[in-house]
Write a protein that holds these residues in place. Structure first.
Motif, PDB file in Angstrom:
ATOM      1  N   ASN A 119       0.828  -1.212   0.000  1.00 37.23           N
ATOM      2  CA  ASN A 119       0.000   0.000   0.000  1.00 37.23           C
ATOM      3  C   ASN A 119       0.856   1.254   0.000  1.00 37.23           C
ATOM      4  N   TYR A 120       1.931   1.241   0.801  1.00 39.72           N
ATOM      5  CA  TYR A 120       2.854   2.384   0.797  1.00 39.72           C
ATOM      6  C   TYR A 120       3.348   2.661  -0.620  1.00 39.72           C
ATOM      7  N   TYR A 121       3.823   1.633  -1.289  1.00 41.89           N
ATOM      8  CA  TYR A 121       4.381   1.802  -2.637  1.00 41.89           C
ATOM      9  C   TYR A 121       3.341   2.398  -3.584  1.00 41.89           C
ATOM     10  N   GLN A 122       2.115   1.870  -3.514  1.00 42.86           N
ATOM     11  CA  GLN A 122       1.062   2.360  -4.383  1.00 42.86           C
ATOM     12  C   GLN A 122       0.677   3.801  -4.059  1.00 42.86           C
ATOM     13  N   LEU A 123       0.496   4.087  -2.773  1.00 41.84           N
ATOM     14  CA  LEU A 123       0.061   5.428  -2.367  1.00 41.84           C
ATOM     15  C   LEU A 123       1.106   6.488  -2.693  1.00 41.84           C
ATOM     16  N   ILE A 124       2.371   6.173  -2.474  1.00 41.34           N
ATOM     17  CA  ILE A 124       3.430   7.139  -2.769  1.00 41.34           C
ATOM     18  C   ILE A 124       3.486   7.425  -4.258  1.00 41.34           C
ATOM     19  N   ASN A 125       3.421   6.394  -5.085  1.00 41.74           N
ATOM     20  CA  ASN A 125       3.469   6.617  -6.528  1.00 41.74           C
ATOM     21  C   ASN A 125       2.232   7.334  -7.035  1.00 41.74           C
ATOM     22  N   GLN A 126       1.073   7.024  -6.459  1.00 38.56           N
ATOM     23  CA  GLN A 126      -0.136   7.764  -6.830  1.00 38.56           C
ATOM     24  C   GLN A 126      -0.002   9.241  -6.472  1.00 38.56           C
ATOM     25  N   GLY A 127       0.585   9.506  -5.292  1.00 39.99           N
ATOM     26  CA  GLY A 127       0.768  10.881  -4.865  1.00 39.99           C
ATOM     27  C   GLY A 127       1.694  11.668  -5.775  1.00 39.99           C
ATOM     28  N   ILE A 128       2.778  11.041  -6.199  1.00 40.48           N
ATOM     29  CA  ILE A 128       3.710  11.706  -7.113  1.00 40.48           C
ATOM     30  C   ILE A 128       3.039  11.984  -8.457  1.00 40.48           C
ATOM     31  N   LYS A 129       2.304  11.011  -8.965  1.00 42.22           N
ATOM     32  CA  LYS A 129       1.617  11.197 -10.244  1.00 42.22           C
ATOM     33  C   LYS A 129       0.588  12.314 -10.165  1.00 42.22           C
ATOM     34  N   GLN A 130      -0.143  12.390  -9.058  1.00 42.66           N
ATOM     35  CA  GLN A 130      -1.147  13.435  -8.904  1.00 42.66           C
ATOM     36  C   GLN A 130      -0.517  14.823  -8.919  1.00 42.66           C
ATOM     37  N   ARG A 131       0.674  14.935  -8.355  1.00 42.23           N
ATOM     38  CA  ARG A 131       1.312  16.254  -8.250  1.00 42.23           C
ATOM     39  C   ARG A 131       2.133  16.634  -9.488  1.00 42.23           C
ATOM     40  N   LEU A 132       2.731  15.657 -10.137  1.00 40.88           N
ATOM     41  CA  LEU A 132       3.611  15.960 -11.258  1.00 40.88           C
ATOM     42  C   LEU A 132       3.022  15.575 -12.608  1.00 40.88           C
ATOM     43  N   GLY A 133       2.034  14.668 -12.604  1.00 42.71           N
ATOM     44  CA  GLY A 133       1.370  14.290 -13.846  1.00 42.71           C
ATOM     45  C   GLY A 133       2.224  13.427 -14.758  1.00 42.71           C
ATOM     46  N   GLY A 134       1.689  13.212 -15.956  1.00 44.36           N
ATOM     47  CA  GLY A 134       2.413  12.468 -16.970  1.00 44.36           C
ATOM     48  C   GLY A 134       2.825  11.080 -16.518  1.00 44.36           C
ATOM     49  N   LEU A 135       4.060  10.719 -16.819  1.00 45.67           N
ATOM     50  CA  LEU A 135       4.585   9.402 -16.483  1.00 45.67           C
ATOM     51  C   LEU A 135       5.433   9.418 -15.215  1.00 45.67           C
ATOM     52  N   HIS A 136       5.310  10.488 -14.438  1.00 44.48           N
ATOM     53  CA  HIS A 136       6.122  10.586 -13.230  1.00 44.48           C
ATOM     54  C   HIS A 136       5.759   9.505 -12.208  1.00 44.48           C
ATOM     55  N   SER A 137       6.773   8.992 -11.557  1.00 44.84           N
ATOM     56  CA  SER A 137       6.612   8.067 -10.436  1.00 44.84           C
ATOM     57  C   SER A 137       7.682   8.385  -9.409  1.00 44.84           C
ATOM     58  N   ALA A 138       7.552   7.790  -8.237  1.00 41.53           N
ATOM     59  CA  ALA A 138       8.456   8.112  -7.129  1.00 41.53           C
ATOM     60  C   ALA A 138       9.837   7.502  -7.335  1.00 41.53           C
ATOM     61  N   LYS A 139      10.843   8.235  -6.895  1.00 41.75           N
ATOM     62  CA  LYS A 139      12.182   7.673  -6.775  1.00 41.75           C
ATOM     63  C   LYS A 139      12.276   7.086  -5.365  1.00 41.75           C
ATOM     64  N   LEU A 140      12.413   5.786  -5.275  1.00 47.42           N
ATOM     65  CA  LEU A 140      12.479   5.177  -3.952  1.00 47.42           C
ATOM     66  C   LEU A 140      13.289   3.890  -3.980  1.00 47.42           C
ATOM     67  N   VAL A 141      13.767   3.520  -2.807  1.00 42.03           N
ATOM     68  CA  VAL A 141      14.436   2.238  -2.609  1.00 42.03           C
ATOM     69  C   VAL A 141      13.764   1.553  -1.425  1.00 42.03           C
ATOM     70  N   LEU A 142      13.678   0.239  -1.486  1.00 39.55           N
ATOM     71  CA  LEU A 142      12.968  -0.541  -0.477  1.00 39.55           C
ATOM     72  C   LEU A 142      13.838  -1.671   0.037  1.00 39.55           C
ATOM     73  N   VAL A 143      13.905  -1.783   1.357  1.00 40.84           N
ATOM     74  CA  VAL A 143      14.465  -2.970   1.993  1.00 40.84           C
ATOM     75  C   VAL A 143      13.332  -3.621   2.766  1.00 40.84           C
ATOM     76  N   SER A 144      13.031  -4.866   2.436  1.00 42.92           N
ATOM     77  CA  SER A 144      11.911  -5.572   3.056  1.00 42.92           C
ATOM     78  C   SER A 144      12.439  -6.688   3.941  1.00 42.92           C
ATOM     79  N   VAL A 145      12.080  -6.637   5.217  1.00 42.80           N
ATOM     80  CA  VAL A 145      12.571  -7.613   6.186  1.00 42.80           C
ATOM     81  C   VAL A 145      11.606  -8.792   6.289  1.00 42.80           C
ATOM     82  N   ASP A 146      12.049  -9.841   6.958  1.00 39.59           N
ATOM     83  CA  ASP A 146      11.216 -11.025   7.191  1.00 39.59           C
ATOM     84  C   ASP A 146      10.384 -10.788   8.451  1.00 39.59           C
TER      85      ASP A 146
END
Length: 231
Positions: free
Chosen positions: A17-44
């Motif tokens: 959900n975080y990944y989706q919400l952040i990318n949706q937020g970036i697209k809403q603000r910048l438009g076009g094909l913009h998406s978030a610049k992010l890196v993810l470390v996922s633990v067990d």
């Protein structure tokens, strides 16, 4: 655009959900094909959950600190811990790196203050509801009083999180009982309800209740978007 670092996997359902919400937020603000610049470390999460219930918070801090170091090395400009409960060790994790932590309670507190609330109900794991690391931060930094459910209700809220929501199970009966608990907090004077576990938003939505809900996953993700776009 700044690069966002995410420590996720606690659980992976809410991290998605975080990944989706952040990318949706970036697209809403910048438009076009913009998406978030992010890196993810996922633990067990199985390892983290076992340590939580053993009370071995030092080991959890070490795991998340190593994750934060990986984010910093990968180029993150700031980072988020994508869970409320693990903010219990937020200071240790933040001290392990030079990049700043965007604290989930601060993001939530800022939203509550902007809406002029000073008394709220809190749902989350028993660690979040019973211990002071979250409630005290809201009270000390934002002068917000926090109400929590009864001990029996806390047990139920906690068990649903770990035994259902973290496993991707959403049950109608659990929703009904959560809503009863929310109504009780509202009758006790809560002006709004903090969904203080990143999985609770999978179960409870605004359409389910007349109480004002504050979904910490959404609030935290929106704060990350705004921070990433600061110059």
């Amino acid at each position: 655009m700044k690069t966002i670092g995410l420590i996720g996997g606690m659980s992976w359902e809410s991290t998605a959900n975080y990944y989706q919400l952040i990318n949706q937020g970036i697209k809403q603000r910048l438009g076009g094909l913009h998406s978030a610049k992010l890196v993810l470390v996922s633990v067990d999460f199985a390892e983290i959950e076992a340590l939580q219930h053993q009370g071995n918070w030092q080991k959890t801090a070490e795991i998340l600190s190593n994750a934060a170091k990986s984010l910093e090395l990968a180029g993150a400009d700031f980072f988020l811990i994508c869970t409320n409960t693990m903010h219990k060790v937020a200071s240790q994790v933040e001290n392990a790196v030079t990049i700043p932590l965007l604290h989930i309670a601060d993001a939530t507190g800022s939203q509550l203050i902007s809406n002029k609330l000073n008394k709220v109900g809190l749902l989350g794991t028993k660690f979040t509801m019973q211990q002071d690391f979250y409630k005290d931060r809201l009270h000390s930094n934002f002068s917000i009083d926090v109400l929590v459910p009864s001990h029996i209700e806390q047990d139920f809220v906690h068990d649903v999180i770990y035994q259902e929501l973290c496993l991707g199970k959403v049950k109608e009966q659990s929703r009904k009982q959560y809503l009863e608990i929310i109504n009780c907090l509202s009758r006790r004077g809560a002006q709004g309800i903090i969904l203080g576990c990143t999985e609770i938003g999978l179960l409870i939505e605004k359409s389910h209740t007349q109480s004002i809900l504050y979904d910490t996953t959404l609030i935290h993700a929106q704060a990350a978007v705004l921070e990433s776009l600061k110059k």
